[in-house]
Enzyme design. Structure first.
Site, PDB file in Angstrom:
ATOM      1  N   ILE A   1      -4.161   4.611   1.147  1.00  0.00           N
ATOM      2  CA  ILE A   1      -4.684   4.891   2.486  1.00  0.00           C
ATOM      3  C   ILE A   1      -5.855   5.878   2.412  1.00  0.00           C
ATOM      4  CG2 ILE A   1      -4.099   5.791   4.771  1.00  0.00           C
ATOM      5  CD1 ILE A   1      -1.089   5.135   3.867  1.00  0.00           C
TER       6      ILE A   1
ATOM      7  N   GLY B   1      -2.113   5.133  -3.921  1.00  0.00           N
ATOM      8  CA  GLY B   1      -2.106   3.971  -4.815  1.00  0.00           C
ATOM      9  C   GLY B   1      -1.112   4.022  -5.959  1.00  0.00           C
TER      10      GLY B   1
ATOM     11  N   TYR C   1       0.846  -1.195   0.000  1.00  0.00           N
ATOM     12  CA  TYR C   1       0.000   0.000   0.000  1.00  0.00           C
ATOM     13  C   TYR C   1       0.876   1.238   0.000  1.00  0.00           C
ATOM     14  CZ  TYR C   1       1.116   0.516   4.986  1.00  0.00           C
ATOM     15  OH  TYR C   1       1.769   0.685   6.183  1.00  0.00           O
ATOM     16  N   CYS C   2       0.268   2.359  -0.402  1.00  0.00           N
ATOM     17  CA  CYS C   2       0.948   3.656  -0.326  1.00  0.00           C
ATOM     18  C   CYS C   2      -0.123   4.721  -0.081  1.00  0.00           C
ATOM     19  CB  CYS C   2       1.759   3.928  -1.596  1.00  0.00           C
ATOM     20  SG  CYS C   2       0.771   4.009  -3.096  1.00  0.00           S
ATOM     21  N   THR C   3       0.204   5.984  -0.284  1.00  0.00           N
ATOM     22  CA  THR C   3      -0.722   7.060   0.063  1.00  0.00           C
ATOM     23  C   THR C   3      -2.013   7.040  -0.746  1.00  0.00           C
ATOM     24  OG1 THR C   3       1.248   8.385   0.423  1.00  0.00           O
ATOM     25  CG2 THR C   3      -0.859   9.551   0.467  1.00  0.00           C
TER      26      THR C   3
END
Ligand SMILES: [Zn+2]
Ligand SMILES: [Zn+2]
Length: 343
Positions: free
Chosen positions: A227, A202, A198-200
């Site tokens: 997220i 996508g 995952y990241c901020t």
């Protein structure tokens, strides 16, 4: 025709205040083949400038990555404009849960080589062979699976203030650095584990998931919309929230609180705190975590040295900065030796 900003950040802030209008903070990205990024850039600038859109946008041959603030009243017009661009029709807009009318004070549309700096040679692997996109519910289920390895694809200063429970949070300064490190750490898991990332918002996972599949990882998943979208779905669908702390974001808000947990510490006194600040000394500008007490005591600076410089008259500060360029410390984000309690 005006293709660039004319207002300073200060003038813009005053205008926003005066207008008193609601603004939405949002982000989106799309990988697409853009033949003439310069032309596309100008097209966006002209249209968005007229709508009063502000933000930071990167355009490249490989697509677009945009962080924006849009006047709420113009949202319909903005959405219609996007829908008329074939690769942006129905693009997922990551809308922030907390809004700040001053999240952005300029409209900057820049042409870059890539929309995310990943250091990858895209010709060497199939960038379209990405991981399986999962929504918040499926993501939560995957996290319960003992065969899941969860990896945070962001940098240390982002995961420091918030991350998913149980995630591996690589100690890296850039996305570029993180790719080979994660690969080495997880090389034994290629065959049978679920590699969940995952990241901020996508975008980093779009490339990373394809890269790891290319490197032999069999079961690769990525959190769709990152997220930001996870937080929205959790709230809307009343799901269990597995994210603790704050989500670091790249506008003036600096972060969005996702859970009440404070998982970081003031870099100067060590007490629980998860507020990022920039050192008040213009020549330093170090991004670090500072509590209110330390902020008062240190005059919003990261060190005694910076306090001294910051207390000088502006002209003298300028003289000191001459020939030194901008401090490299900006990019070290909380790794400076002057900070006692850094992770
Ligand atoms: Zn402190
Ligand atoms: Zn400083």
């Amino acid at each position: 025709m005006q293709l660039y900003n004319k207002l300073s950040a200060k003038e813009r802030a005053a205008l926003i205040e005066e207008a008193g209008e609601d603004r939405l903070t949002l982000s989106f990205y799309a990988y697409a083949k853009i033949g003439n990024p310069e032309l596309f850039r100008n097209h966006l600038f002209i249209a968005w400038d007229q709508m009063g859109v502000l933000g930071r946008i990167y355009v490249a041959h490989e697509g677009i990555n945009a962080q924006l603030s849009v006047p709420a009243q113009k949202f319909g017009t903005f959405k219609k404009f996007l829908d008329e661009i074939y690769f942006l029709e129905n693009v997922r807009l990551n809308i922030a849960i907390e809004h700040d009318a001053k999240a952005f004070l300029k409209l900057k549309v820049k042409v870059r080589n890539k929309i995310v700096s990943d250091g990858l040679n895209d010709a060497s692997f199939d960038v379209t062979n990405r991981g399986i996109h999962v929504d918040a519910e499926k993501f939560n289920t995957l996290l319960e699976d003992p065969d899941t390895v969860l990896v945070d694809m962001r940098n240390h200063y982002e995961s420091e203030i918030g991350h998913f429970r149980g995630a591996i949070t690589p100690d890296v300064d850039t996305f570029r650095d993180s790719l080979p490190i994660i690969e080495e750490d997880l090389k034994d898991y290629k065959e049978d584990k679920n590699l969940v990332m995952y990241c901020t918002g996508g975008i980093r996972c779009e490339k990373a998931s394809a890269y790891y599949k290319h490197k032999g990882f069999k079961k690769v998943f990525q959190l769709e919309g990152g997220i930001i979208e996870y937080a929205r779905q959790v709230e809307k669908q009343k799901l269990e929230n597995k994210f603790i702390g704050k989500n670091f974001v790249f506008d003036h808000r600096r972060s969005e609180r996702i859970s009440e947990d404070v998982i970081a510490h003031c870099h100067q006194c060590g007490k629980p705190c998860d507020t990022h600040v920039n050192c008040a000394n213009e020549a330093c500008h170090l991004l670090f975590i500072q509590c209110e007490d330390c902020g008062m005591e240190m005059n919003n600076c990261c060190s005694e040295d910076c306090m001294k410089i910051n207390s000088l008259p502006y002209e003298e500060q300028k003289e000191l900065r001459k020939g030194r360029g901008n401090s490299n410390k900006i990019f070290k984000k909380g790794r400076s030796k002057v900070l006692k309690y850094k992770t």
